[in-house]
Design an enzyme around this catalytic site. Sequence first.
Site, short mmCIF file in Angstrom:
data_model
loop_
_atom_site.label_atom_id
_atom_site.label_comp_id
_atom_site.label_asym_id
_atom_site.label_seq_id
_atom_site.Cartn_x
_atom_site.Cartn_y
_atom_site.Cartn_z
CD GLU A 262 43.07 43.57 40.11
OE1 GLU A 262 42.40 44.46 39.53
OE2 GLU A 262 42.67 42.97 41.13
CG HIS A 285 38.77 43.60 40.52
ND1 HIS A 285 39.83 44.36 40.96
CD2 HIS A 285 37.73 43.93 41.34
CE1 HIS A 285 39.45 45.12 41.98
NE2 HIS A 285 38.18 44.87 42.22
N GLY A 287 33.74 40.62 41.06
CA GLY A 287 32.82 40.31 42.16
C GLY A 287 31.55 41.14 42.14
#
Length: 406
Positions: A262, A285, A287
Amino acid sequence: MTDAGRILLLENIHPDARANLEAEGFEVELLKKALPEDELCERIKGVVAVGLRSKTTITPKVLAAADRLRAIGAFCIGTNQIALDEANRRGIPAFNAPFSNTRSVAEMMMCEIVMLARRFGDRNNEMHRGVWTKSAEGSREIRGKTLGIVGYGHIGRQVGVLAEAFGMNVLFFDVSARLPMGNNRAAQSLEELLEKSDFVTLHVPETPSTKDMIGQKQIALMKKGAYLINASRGTVVDIPALAEGIKTGHLGGAAIDVFPVEPEGNDGRFVSELQSLPNVVLTPHIGGSTAEAQVAIGHEVSNTLIRFLKYGATNGAVNFPNAELPKRDGVHRFTHVHRNVPGVLRDVNRIVSEASANVVGQVLATDANIGYLVMDVSEETARRVGEELCQRMAELPTTISATLLY
């Protein structure tokens, strides 16, 4: 209130965490970004606690440079970015936030299940390009479908409850025995879950056993047209195998929030084999990235750090013996971290006895490497020999650290 020590918070942790810590007398430095290893080695000197999220790496080199560090706070669920074993050997507990963002992640899972079933991602992209595709082809309800949940912890259980409210049937698989919520049912194996599920969501930690746990073989076991959703860790899914499953049409779609590699920050470039594939929802990313979750995490982890730094409570530490002695008035408290070898408690008690100290309370917890002792002595004892007791405990050859908290 007197200064209780310096704390470094990285990666734009919610300001409520800073306010909580400052209210307890700590001096807090709050930075918006992660720091590279060499810079962190410099900035961590003199710091009693460091707070971070997923982009900061606490390496053995950083821990060696930390001359006053007593605790690490991960303002997230995962702790794989921390050298936990090395921190343990140095007597430094690491705490995380296992509860605070579970609802945010669970709601995102349900959102993505509906998005994939209705192909909303593709329709949205087409509309932005001026393409009008009013069609029911490939669009389905999720009611009556089977959701398979891999990893039935805090998040997995919440997903199961929400899925039942949508009218879904829920299977789950976990390596540990778990109490089912509602009408959720346990699958006997991962293979059984994959074969029976229309949707599969992943909620597992990053460990050697979960690396590429969903690869070509597992994808082949899934129903034709099934959907895969991963918001756990990027190493759990073999991305090239998933891309191939989408390209061949074996899978109906996927939603991925975490990736093996990432970008370091928002100015980094993201590249993946999944880009431009049909019915694939990609998110950066996020969540657990809601306002509510960040506030809750800020409070949860800062309060945990306060309980440890001021009162010695290690309940919830992921790499450290868990121990807590109830706070009481009229006493003074020591903590003692030591190598877990025979005779340490005997030596500590000998020091206490020789000082004619009055012990009011004591608790000891150990793991394979270290022991952690919390001990209260009377106010009279502390006035008379408090500093001497701490110094003598610190001089034991088995001692990692000895601290007089108050």
